[in-house]
Motif scaffolding. Structure first.
Motif, PDB file in Angstrom:
ATOM      1  N   ARG A 162     -21.488  31.958   2.121  1.00  0.00           N
ATOM      2  CA  ARG A 162     -20.676  31.469   1.009  1.00  0.00           C
ATOM      3  C   ARG A 162     -20.431  29.967   1.099  1.00  0.00           C
ATOM      4  N   ALA A 163     -20.354  29.444   2.314  1.00  0.00           N
ATOM      5  CA  ALA A 163     -20.181  27.996   2.474  1.00  0.00           C
ATOM      6  C   ALA A 163     -21.394  27.249   1.921  1.00  0.00           C
ATOM      7  N   ARG A 164     -22.579  27.758   2.177  1.00  0.00           N
ATOM      8  CA  ARG A 164     -23.785  27.108   1.658  1.00  0.00           C
ATOM      9  C   ARG A 164     -23.831  27.166   0.134  1.00  0.00           C
ATOM     10  N   LYS A 165     -23.398  28.266  -0.455  1.00  0.00           N
ATOM     11  CA  LYS A 165     -23.382  28.365  -1.912  1.00  0.00           C
ATOM     12  C   LYS A 165     -22.343  27.411  -2.512  1.00  0.00           C
ATOM     13  N   LEU A 166     -21.183  27.348  -1.904  1.00  0.00           N
ATOM     14  CA  LEU A 166     -20.138  26.452  -2.397  1.00  0.00           C
ATOM     15  C   LEU A 166     -20.563  24.997  -2.261  1.00  0.00           C
ATOM     16  N   ALA A 167     -21.304  24.680  -1.208  1.00  0.00           N
ATOM     17  CA  ALA A 167     -21.735  23.301  -0.978  1.00  0.00           C
ATOM     18  C   ALA A 167     -22.614  22.786  -2.110  1.00  0.00           C
ATOM     19  N   LEU A 168     -23.386  23.659  -2.743  1.00  0.00           N
ATOM     20  CA  LEU A 168     -24.258  23.229  -3.835  1.00  0.00           C
ATOM     21  C   LEU A 168     -23.433  22.700  -5.002  1.00  0.00           C
ATOM     22  N   GLY A 169     -22.470  23.492  -5.458  1.00  0.00           N
ATOM     23  CA  GLY A 169     -21.642  23.058  -6.577  1.00  0.00           C
ATOM     24  C   GLY A 169     -20.826  21.817  -6.249  1.00  0.00           C
ATOM     25  N   LEU A 170     -20.227  21.814  -5.069  1.00  0.00           N
ATOM     26  CA  LEU A 170     -19.446  20.653  -4.647  1.00  0.00           C
ATOM     27  C   LEU A 170     -20.314  19.410  -4.534  1.00  0.00           C
ATOM     28  N   GLY A 171     -21.517  19.588  -4.020  1.00  0.00           N
ATOM     29  CA  GLY A 171     -22.413  18.450  -3.852  1.00  0.00           C
ATOM     30  C   GLY A 171     -22.786  17.817  -5.177  1.00  0.00           C
ATOM     31  N   LEU A 172     -23.041  18.633  -6.194  1.00  0.00           N
ATOM     32  CA  LEU A 172     -23.409  18.095  -7.500  1.00  0.00           C
ATOM     33  C   LEU A 172     -22.248  17.336  -8.132  1.00  0.00           C
TER      34      LEU A 172
END
Length: 334
Positions: free
Chosen positions: A191-201
Motif C-alpha cells: 500500500r505504501a508503494r501505491k500511495l507513493a505514486l499518487g503523492l509523487g505526481l
C-alpha cells in the motif's frame, strides 16, 4: 573563498541534511493516518523511525547553532521576525518527542490514540511551516536599515511562501512513503508503494511550479541546473517506486530534496536574508557574519566533530537497517 562563504555553504549542507533525514521522519508521522489501518500498522510505521528520529533532529540543532555563531545578525533577524512560526515548530518538535516516548506508557486505547494524533499533527505542521519559512527567506521580507524585521505575521503568509509550504509537506510525505516501502514487509509495504505514486505526481506538479517561480524571480545558470536535477530525480523516484526498486526510489527522492534545497541556497547567495524594502538593507554573508577569528575557531571544531557525528549516525542506520512488519509487533504494544 572567504570563511564566511565557507560557513554559508556549511549551513546549507546542514539544512540539506536535516531536510533529507527529518523529511522522511515527518512523512512517516503523517502516514500514521494516511497509510496505517490499525494500531499495529501505526506501531510498525513509528518503529521504522524509532531508533533514528532524535538523531535526525541533531542536524537542526547544528544548523541553528552554526547560524547563531557564524551569522549572528542573520540569526537575530530570522528568529525575531519569524518568532511565531518558529515557536510553533519548536512546540511541535517538543510534543512530538514526548508523543513518541509516552504513547506506549499506558494501555488505554484513548491514551494511545491521543498521542498518535499528536504525532500526526506535530509532523504535518513543521513539514508545512519549514517550507513557508524558507520561501520567505528566499523571496525576501521587510527588513529595515537596522537589520530588523518590520513586517507582520500576515506578510509571511504570501502565495509564494504558502506554495513552498505545500511543496515541503507533499515532498516530505512522499519521501516518507518510499521510506515506509523500503523498511516494511507485507500489505503495508504494498500500500505504501501505491500511495507513493499518487503523492509523487501531486508533489511533482507543486514542486515544478514552485521551483520555476523561484528560477524566474531569482535564478541563474547554477540554480537552473539544480532545478533540472530536482525534477528529474523526482520523476525517476516515481518510476523506481513503480518498478519496485524501493532503495533507488528512496535515494532519488532524497536527491530531489538535496537538489531543491541547493537551488534555494544558490538563489539566496550572497544574501542570507534579502530585504524586500531596499536591496541595500539586505543581510549578506559579509555584513551578517561573525569576526574572522570566530569563524576560524568554528572551522577547526567543525573539521574535528562533523566526521565523528556523521559516522556515528551512519552506523546507527546500518544497525537498524532490517525491514519490519506487524508480525514483529508484540501484542501488548497494540
Amino acid at each position: 573563498m572567504e570563511l564566511h562563504d565557507v560557513w554559508f555553504v556549511l549551513i546549507a549542507v546542514l539544512w540539506t541534511g536535516y531536510f533529507f533525514l527529518e523529511g522522511f521522519d515527518f512523512g512517516i508521522g503523517v502516514l500514521t493516518k494516511l497509510l496505517a489501518r490499525n494500531r499495529a500498522e501505526k506501531r510498525v510505521l513509528i518503529n521504522t523511525i524509532g531508533p533514528v528520529w532524535d538523531g535526525n533532529e541533531v542536524w537542526l540543532l547544528s544548523a541553528g547553532g552554526a547560524t547563531f555563531a557564524a551569522f549572528p545578525e542573520w540569526y537575530a533577524t530570522l528568529f525575531s521576525g519569524f518568532y511565531l512560526p518558529l515557536l510553533l515548530i519548536l512546540v511541535c518538535l517538543i510534543l512530538r518527542g514526548v508523543a513518541f516516548e509516552y504513547r506506549a506508557k499506558r494501555p488505554e486505547e484513548q491514551w494511545q490514540r491521543n498521542w498518535e494524533n499528536a504525532i500526526f499533527w506535530t509532523s504535518l505542521l513543521p513539514a508545512f511551516l519549514w517550507g513557508v519559512a524558507f520561501g520567505n527567506i528566499v523571496r525576501g521580507v521587510k527588513i529595515d536599515q537596522d537589520m530588523e524585521y518590520v513586517g507582520s505575521l500576515w506578510d509571511l503568509l504570501n502565495p509564494y511562501a504558502l506554495l513552498g509550504g505545500l511543496v515541503t509537506l507533499t515532498l516530505f510525505t512522499f519521501h516518507g512513503t518510499v521510506f515506509a516501502a523500503l523498511k516494511t514487509v507485507g500489505d503495508i509495504r504494498v500500500r505504501a508503494r501505491k500511495l507513493a505514486l499518487g503523492l509523487g505526481l501531486v508533489t511533482a506538479a507543486l514542486a515544478l511550479l514552485f521551483l520555476l517561480w523561484t528560477q524566474i524571480e531569482n535564478g541563474d545558470g547554477a540554480s537552473l541546473v539544480a532545478l533540472v536535477v530536482a525534477v528529474a530525480a523526482l520523476v525517476a523516484a516515481i518510476g523506481a517506486n513503480q518498478a519496485g526498486r524501493e532503495g533507488w526510489a528512496f535515494a532519488l527522492s532524497g536527491l530531489t530534496i538535496v537538489a531543491a534545497v541547493t537551488m534555494l541556497f544558490l538563489t539566496l547567495f550572497p544574501n542570507v536574508m534579502p530585504s524586500s524594502l531596499d536591496d541595500g538593507w539586505s543581510l549578506t554573508v559579509t555584513n551578517a557574519s561573525s569576526s574572522p577569528y570566530t569563524l576560524k575557531i568554528m572551522t577547526w571544531c567543525a573539521v574535528i566533530a562533523t566526521p565523528v557525528v556523521m559516522l556515528y549516525q551512519a552506523w546507527t542506520y546500518w544497525v537498524f537497517r532490517k525491514r519490519i512488519g506487524t508480525q514483529h509487533i508484540a501484542e501488548a504494544a497494540h
